[in-house]
Design a protein around this motif. Structure first.
Motif, PDB file in Angstrom:
ATOM      1  N   TRP A 321       0.691  -0.950  -0.124  1.00  0.00           N
ATOM      2  CA  TRP A 321       0.180  -0.055  -0.100  1.00  0.00           C
ATOM      3  C   TRP A 321       0.709   1.154  -0.271  1.00  0.00           C
ATOM      4  CZ3 TRP A 321       0.793  -3.219   4.152  1.00  0.00           C
ATOM      5  CH2 TRP A 321       1.258  -2.678   5.248  1.00  0.00           C
ATOM      6  N   ILE A 323       2.243   4.992   1.788  1.00  0.00           N
ATOM      7  CA  ILE A 323       2.271   5.428   2.646  1.00  0.00           C
ATOM      8  C   ILE A 323       2.101   6.909   2.424  1.00  0.00           C
ATOM      9  CG2 ILE A 323       3.417   5.686   4.908  1.00  0.00           C
ATOM     10  CD1 ILE A 323       3.714   2.404   4.806  1.00  0.00           C
ATOM     11  N   THR A 324       1.277   8.095   3.228  1.00  0.00           N
ATOM     12  CA  THR A 324       1.756   9.448   2.724  1.00  0.00           C
ATOM     13  C   THR A 324       1.620   9.812   4.032  1.00  0.00           C
ATOM     14  OG1 THR A 324       0.049   9.821   2.176  1.00  0.00           O
ATOM     15  CG2 THR A 324       0.745   9.724   0.392  1.00  0.00           C
ATOM     16  N   GLU A 326      -0.377  11.367   5.780  1.00  0.00           N
ATOM     17  CA  GLU A 326      -1.854  11.178   5.558  1.00  0.00           C
ATOM     18  C   GLU A 326      -1.945   9.856   6.660  1.00  0.00           C
ATOM     19  OE1 GLU A 326      -1.254  12.700   3.146  1.00  0.00           O
ATOM     20  OE2 GLU A 326      -1.869  14.516   2.913  1.00  0.00           O
ATOM     21  N   ASN A 327      -1.272   8.930   6.014  1.00  0.00           N
ATOM     22  CA  ASN A 327      -1.942   7.536   6.916  1.00  0.00           C
ATOM     23  C   ASN A 327      -0.454   6.724   7.372  1.00  0.00           C
ATOM     24  OD1 ASN A 327      -0.229   7.278   3.825  1.00  0.00           O
ATOM     25  ND2 ASN A 327      -1.227   5.282   4.158  1.00  0.00           N
ATOM     26  N   SER A 329       0.948   6.668   9.725  1.00  0.00           N
ATOM     27  CA  SER A 329       0.986   5.551  10.657  1.00  0.00           C
ATOM     28  C   SER A 329       0.605   3.800  10.718  1.00  0.00           C
ATOM     29  CB  SER A 329       0.243   5.914  12.004  1.00  0.00           C
ATOM     30  OG  SER A 329      -1.032   5.996  11.760  1.00  0.00           O
ATOM     31  N   THR A 330       0.392   3.786   9.168  1.00  0.00           N
ATOM     32  CA  THR A 330       0.435   2.586   8.773  1.00  0.00           C
ATOM     33  C   THR A 330       1.220   1.754   8.742  1.00  0.00           C
ATOM     34  OG1 THR A 330      -0.316   3.329   6.537  1.00  0.00           O
ATOM     35  CG2 THR A 330      -2.284   3.154   8.180  1.00  0.00           C
ATOM     36  N   TYR A 334       6.649   1.914  11.497  1.00  0.00           N
ATOM     37  CA  TYR A 334       6.320   3.357  11.948  1.00  0.00           C
ATOM     38  C   TYR A 334       6.477   3.542  13.623  1.00  0.00           C
ATOM     39  CZ  TYR A 334       3.281   7.695  13.735  1.00  0.00           C
ATOM     40  OH  TYR A 334       2.886   8.865  14.045  1.00  0.00           O
TER      41      TYR A 334
END
Length: 339
Positions: A321, A323-324, A326-327, A329-330, A334
């Motif tokens: 996926w 990751i930017t 905005e996310n 923490s996914t 992290y």
């Protein structure tokens, strides 16, 4: 009438000797019993050690950033499963990796787990393992046409597609792109390229103006970015097939006076340093290369060795996926950058 009772003083000598004999015999039997229990316990412990599963890890290169985390995840999972893991590092040399596999076979390990340097270089070694009855599992990188039990990795074709879609979305389908490719002949580089180049064909106004292999190395990412900037008049984005190269490329751009907001950037792997770069605003995005593939591969291999049961699949691909900020923490790592 006089009664006469035996005492320690007036017992007949033969009676005392008999009792002493019986007491000593009893003590001897107790000692023998204790010794037998001790020896039995030791034998059981030695037997358990002898029966402990031993797996050889023929690693591609444990010094590469993502592989450092894979190495630690592999050993942690081995400890949880109660198996012994013997690691041989090929240092990115496919010939050495083949020799390492042959040596593990000679050592009589129960199975081998490996991430092939390239898709063809290990075929002879894996065929030898097959003939010798040593099961082999591949993770991270596959070996095309080789006889291994199963493969667990990330969906690298999808990772390439996701990177292209991210750029297309941010550039509104128009822009000139530099691509830093991974190690030539490795399955991640082959599959990420396929996904990215197939997807970019859907955007006729997005053009690749420069591409070159940096071997997944940060120093090469820096060097190739310098070369690209010397040859390309303008560019809007940089796509890198791993984070080490994109971090090197960003450093080269910054040294050339190109600030992060001027060029869109995306890497692959989501290593801690890439997450930090995203948090700092120096990197726009990365694609997660899931560390869970390591745990799945080893767990399924150990289950096979214990039960003889194969997984229901020959190839298992964990979905990546994007990751930017905005996310962020996914990301798998992290928690590391929170310390």
């Amino acid at each position: 009438m006089m009664s006469w009772h035996l005492t320690s003083k007036n017992k007949p000598k033969g009676v005392n000797q008999m009792r002493c004999y019986r007491l000593n015999s009893f003590r001897i039997w107790i000692a023998i019993l204790i010794l037998a229990v001790f020896v039995s316990g030791c034998s059981l412990e030695e037997g358990e050690q002898d029966n402990k599963i031993t797996i050889g890890f023929a690693a591609m290169n444990v010094e590469m950033t993502w592989m450092k985390f894979a190495y630690h995840a592999m050993h942690k999972k081995a400890a949880e499963l109660g198996v012994e893991l013997i690691t041989y590092d090929a240092n990115n040399d496919v010939t050495k990796q083949a020799i390492n596999i042959e040596d593990l076979i000679k050592r009589g390990v129960d199975a081998i787990i490996t991430d092939p340097v390239n898709v063809k270089g290990l075929n002879s070694a894996l065929e030898l393992a097959f003939r010798k009855g040593t099961p082999v599992v591949a993770f991270d990188r596959s070996a095309f046409g080789a006889p291994y039990l199963f493969f667990v990795g990330s969906d690298d074709v999808e990772a390439g597609r996701l990177a292209c879609r991210f750029l297309a979305d941010r550039l509104n389908g128009v822009g000139e792109i530099i691509v830093l490719e991974g190690a030539i002949g490795s399955s991640p580089a082959i599959n990420r390229s396929k996904g990215f180049y197939d997807e970019i064909n859907k955007y006729p106004e997005m053009k690749i103006v420069f591409k070159k292999s940096g071997g997944f190395l940060r120093d090469e990412g820096y060097r190739i970015m310098e070369e690209a900037m010397a040859k390309v008049v303008s560019f809007d984005a940089v796509y890198s097939q791993n984070d080490d190269m994109i971090l090197g490329a960003i450093e080269a751009m910054e040294n050339a006076g190109i600030t992060p907001e001027k060029v869109l950037t995306i890497g692959t792997d989501a290593i801690p340093k890439a997450l930090i770069a995203i948090r700092e605003g120096r990197l726009d995005a990365t694609t997660q290369y899931p560390i869970s593939q390591v745990e799945i591969a080893l767990e399924k291999l150990v289950n096979y060795l214990k039960t003889g049961n194969m997984p229901q699949w020959k190839e298992h691909l964990v979905k990546p996926w994007v990751i930017t900020i905005e996310n962020i923490s996914t990301g798998d790592f992290y928690s590391i950058i929170q310390d």
